[in-house]
Write a protein that holds these residues in place. Sequence first.
Motif, mmCIF file in Angstrom:
data_model
loop_
_atom_site.group_PDB
_atom_site.id
_atom_site.type_symbol
_atom_site.label_atom_id
_atom_site.label_comp_id
_atom_site.label_asym_id
_atom_site.label_seq_id
_atom_site.Cartn_x
_atom_site.Cartn_y
_atom_site.Cartn_z
ATOM 1 N N ILE A 120 0.648 -1.383 0.026
ATOM 2 C CA ILE A 120 0.022 -0.209 0.040
ATOM 3 C C ILE A 120 0.892 1.225 0.038
ATOM 4 C CG2 ILE A 120 -1.646 1.411 1.311
ATOM 5 C CD1 ILE A 120 -2.629 -1.226 2.561
ATOM 6 N N ILE A 121 0.643 2.082 -0.811
ATOM 7 C CA ILE A 121 1.333 3.445 -1.009
ATOM 8 C C ILE A 121 0.401 4.642 -0.714
ATOM 9 C CG2 ILE A 121 2.643 4.840 -2.561
ATOM 10 C CD1 ILE A 121 2.853 2.161 -4.390
ATOM 11 N N ASP A 122 0.682 5.183 0.435
ATOM 12 C CA ASP A 122 -0.163 6.463 1.075
ATOM 13 C C ASP A 122 0.575 6.967 2.356
ATOM 14 O OD1 ASP A 122 -2.268 7.635 2.750
ATOM 15 O OD2 ASP A 122 -3.503 6.798 0.948
ATOM 16 N N PRO A 123 0.497 8.326 2.170
ATOM 17 C CA PRO A 123 1.403 8.902 3.259
ATOM 18 C C PRO A 123 0.680 9.066 4.514
ATOM 19 C CG PRO A 123 0.326 10.737 1.888
ATOM 20 C CD PRO A 123 -0.008 9.315 1.203
ATOM 21 N N MET A 124 -0.459 8.474 4.719
ATOM 22 C CA MET A 124 -1.350 8.702 5.944
ATOM 23 C C MET A 124 -1.040 7.540 6.978
ATOM 24 S SD MET A 124 -2.809 11.340 5.553
ATOM 25 C CE MET A 124 -4.163 11.525 6.852
ATOM 26 N N PRO A 125 -0.712 7.913 8.275
ATOM 27 C CA PRO A 125 -0.354 6.854 9.108
ATOM 28 C C PRO A 125 -1.222 5.646 9.410
ATOM 29 C CG PRO A 125 -0.246 9.223 10.188
ATOM 30 C CD PRO A 125 -0.891 9.241 8.962
ATOM 31 N N GLN A 126 -2.665 5.837 8.899
ATOM 32 C CA GLN A 126 -3.372 4.775 9.236
ATOM 33 C C GLN A 126 -3.358 3.606 7.986
ATOM 34 O OE1 GLN A 126 -4.272 7.913 8.927
ATOM 35 N NE2 GLN A 126 -6.226 8.210 7.837
ATOM 36 N N ALA A 127 -2.499 4.131 6.863
ATOM 37 C CA ALA A 127 -2.301 3.341 5.830
ATOM 38 C C ALA A 127 -1.133 2.265 6.214
ATOM 39 C CB ALA A 127 -1.899 4.147 4.431
ATOM 40 N N GLN A 128 -0.098 2.967 6.840
ATOM 41 C CA GLN A 128 0.921 2.211 7.456
ATOM 42 C C GLN A 128 0.460 0.940 8.330
ATOM 43 O OE1 GLN A 128 4.167 4.191 8.938
ATOM 44 N NE2 GLN A 128 5.585 2.558 9.297
ATOM 45 N N ALA A 129 -0.666 1.369 9.165
ATOM 46 C CA ALA A 129 -1.027 0.497 10.105
ATOM 47 C C ALA A 129 -1.807 -0.696 9.377
ATOM 48 C CB ALA A 129 -1.769 1.165 11.291
ATOM 49 N N GLN A 130 -2.450 -0.269 8.343
ATOM 50 C CA GLN A 130 -3.151 -1.227 7.731
ATOM 51 C C GLN A 130 -2.206 -2.258 6.883
ATOM 52 O OE1 GLN A 130 -5.666 0.170 4.304
ATOM 53 N NE2 GLN A 130 -7.014 -1.556 4.416
ATOM 54 N N ALA A 131 -1.075 -1.781 6.375
ATOM 55 C CA ALA A 131 -0.134 -2.668 5.837
ATOM 56 C C ALA A 131 0.382 -3.348 6.553
ATOM 57 C CB ALA A 131 0.920 -1.619 5.056
ATOM 58 N N GLU A 132 1.037 -2.893 8.024
ATOM 59 C CA GLU A 132 1.440 -3.710 8.723
ATOM 60 C C GLU A 132 0.425 -5.218 9.237
ATOM 61 O OE1 GLU A 132 2.624 -1.209 11.840
ATOM 62 O OE2 GLU A 132 4.449 -0.328 10.754
ATOM 63 N N MET A 133 -0.821 -4.435 9.572
ATOM 64 C CA MET A 133 -1.855 -5.559 9.701
ATOM 65 C C MET A 133 -1.976 -6.495 8.625
ATOM 66 S SD MET A 133 -5.774 -4.860 10.748
ATOM 67 C CE MET A 133 -6.097 -4.701 8.845
ATOM 68 N N LEU A 134 -1.805 -6.301 7.758
ATOM 69 C CA LEU A 134 -2.139 -7.183 6.408
ATOM 70 C C LEU A 134 -0.728 -7.930 5.980
ATOM 71 C CD1 LEU A 134 -4.273 -5.022 3.853
ATOM 72 C CD2 LEU A 134 -5.233 -6.786 5.725
ATOM 73 N N GLY A 135 0.278 -7.637 6.649
ATOM 74 C CA GLY A 135 1.535 -8.069 6.404
ATOM 75 C C GLY A 135 1.994 -7.991 4.910
ATOM 76 N N VAL A 136 1.607 -6.808 4.503
ATOM 77 C CA VAL A 136 2.223 -6.404 3.068
ATOM 78 C C VAL A 136 3.123 -5.099 3.226
ATOM 79 C CG1 VAL A 136 0.231 -7.198 1.807
ATOM 80 C CG2 VAL A 136 0.240 -4.827 2.512
ATOM 81 N N ARG A 137 3.658 -4.695 2.065
ATOM 82 C CA ARG A 137 4.708 -3.575 2.209
ATOM 83 C C ARG A 137 3.998 -2.333 2.134
ATOM 84 N NH1 ARG A 137 10.027 -5.234 -1.377
ATOM 85 N NH2 ARG A 137 10.696 -3.555 -0.067
ATOM 86 N N TYR A 138 4.847 -1.440 2.581
ATOM 87 C CA TYR A 138 4.046 0.063 2.806
ATOM 88 C C TYR A 138 5.318 0.893 2.409
ATOM 89 C CZ TYR A 138 3.064 4.560 4.761
ATOM 90 O OH TYR A 138 2.670 5.848 4.992
ATOM 91 N N SER A 139 4.630 1.956 1.650
ATOM 92 C CA SER A 139 5.641 3.134 1.326
ATOM 93 C C SER A 139 4.794 4.441 1.511
ATOM 94 C CB SER A 139 6.205 3.253 0.078
ATOM 95 O OG SER A 139 7.016 4.087 -0.446
ATOM 96 N N GLU A 140 5.440 5.579 1.788
ATOM 97 C CA GLU A 140 4.710 6.815 1.589
ATOM 98 C C GLU A 140 5.069 7.264 0.036
ATOM 99 O OE1 GLU A 140 6.154 9.669 4.053
ATOM 100 O OE2 GLU A 140 5.939 8.745 5.879
ATOM 101 N N HIS A 141 5.803 6.955 -0.617
ATOM 102 C CA HIS A 141 6.361 7.315 -1.974
ATOM 103 C C HIS A 141 6.113 6.313 -3.148
ATOM 104 C CE1 HIS A 141 7.810 10.691 0.109
ATOM 105 N NE2 HIS A 141 8.544 9.859 0.924
ATOM 106 N N LEU A 142 5.489 6.864 -4.178
ATOM 107 C CA LEU A 142 5.020 5.593 -5.304
ATOM 108 C C LEU A 142 6.407 5.360 -6.002
ATOM 109 C CD1 LEU A 142 3.240 4.229 -7.232
ATOM 110 C CD2 LEU A 142 3.183 6.458 -8.660
ATOM 111 N N VAL A 143 7.116 6.446 -6.442
ATOM 112 C CA VAL A 143 8.345 6.012 -7.211
ATOM 113 C C VAL A 143 9.231 5.125 -6.429
ATOM 114 C CG1 VAL A 143 10.581 7.145 -8.397
ATOM 115 C CG2 VAL A 143 8.342 8.190 -8.497
#
Length: 352
Positions: A35-58
């Motif tokens: 999941i790519i999204d700058p919001m903190p809840q997106a990072q928390a969701q990625a961790e919960m789902l066990g997938v990668r996370y980034s704030e930056h698309l490129v």
Amino acid sequence: MSGLSIAVCGAGVIGQAHIRLIQALPARRGWLKGIIDPMPQAQAQAEMLGVRYSEHLVRALDEWRPDAVIIASPNALHVEMAGACIARNIPLLVEKPLADNVADAFALAHLAEERDVPLLVGHFRRHNPVMRAARDLLAKGGLGRLVSVNADVTVCKPDAYFNVPWRTQSGGGPVLINLVHDIDALRYLCGEIESVQAVTSNAARGFEVEDTAAVLLRFTSGALATLTLSDATPSPWCWDQTSGENKDFARHQGQCYRLCGTEAALELPGLIRWHYAGQKGWTQPLSAQPLAYEPGDPLALQLDHFLRVARREEQPMVSGKDGAATLAATMAVLEAARTGRTVTPARNCQPA
């Protein structure tokens, strides 16, 4: 995992729908890379789902190297983000609108075509089996020659909806937020739009942006369409509230589209064909014939299609040029209302 790895850029409302559907896929078909999204809840969701996370698309594209990307970010970011995917030859689904202006939309569509990168635009209503059945009926002459269309897009948005400031400002009104879906649906059913006339009003709410519009379309076939739009009236007559497509909306019995031909008429989303069983004429009784179709979730069907597009097994149902043409026709509504003139969307359909 042998399925396509998919990155979702933007974890808002529609992004969540994509994430949910990808998570439900069999791994052999596709799986959520991150999941790519700058919001903190997106990072928390990625961790919960066990997938990668980034704030930056490129950064994510270069490090993760996903097989496909779904862009569900704010409209103003679509062109830049889609361009980054195209530069890396990554197939992509971009949510509507393709861009926040017509010139950029067509430029992006041409870029994808030149680079031979599969690009699907997220006008998911086309994937509804009701829409496909109606299009097939029209193509087979089931209504005769199409002469007129009437479409209602009338809802009541709650006051809290407008607590977000941009929804009360230019560009945040129901023409670009809601009517764009109906214009795309009518282009899919009826063909290209030749000209647009429109009047808008903000009398109900008094915001800078419109709350009501009356629109007249002429298709290249010669058929005419009238569309009534408002987000300020208690009404069941809109696609979301009559189709059952979106479970967040209460469903009401009723029809919001009426397509009239020389041999029969069709109500949607009920897919009811009206025709004369015997002699034709307004003094004769009409027969109502509900037509059969296999129901399906259009967002899930869109994802299935996107996977095949990404594998180059199918051409996009809504190509970049198609999505740009819908945006051009929608922007023409605002231009016609602003100028009081008849607007031809094709004049807006030139790449930058």
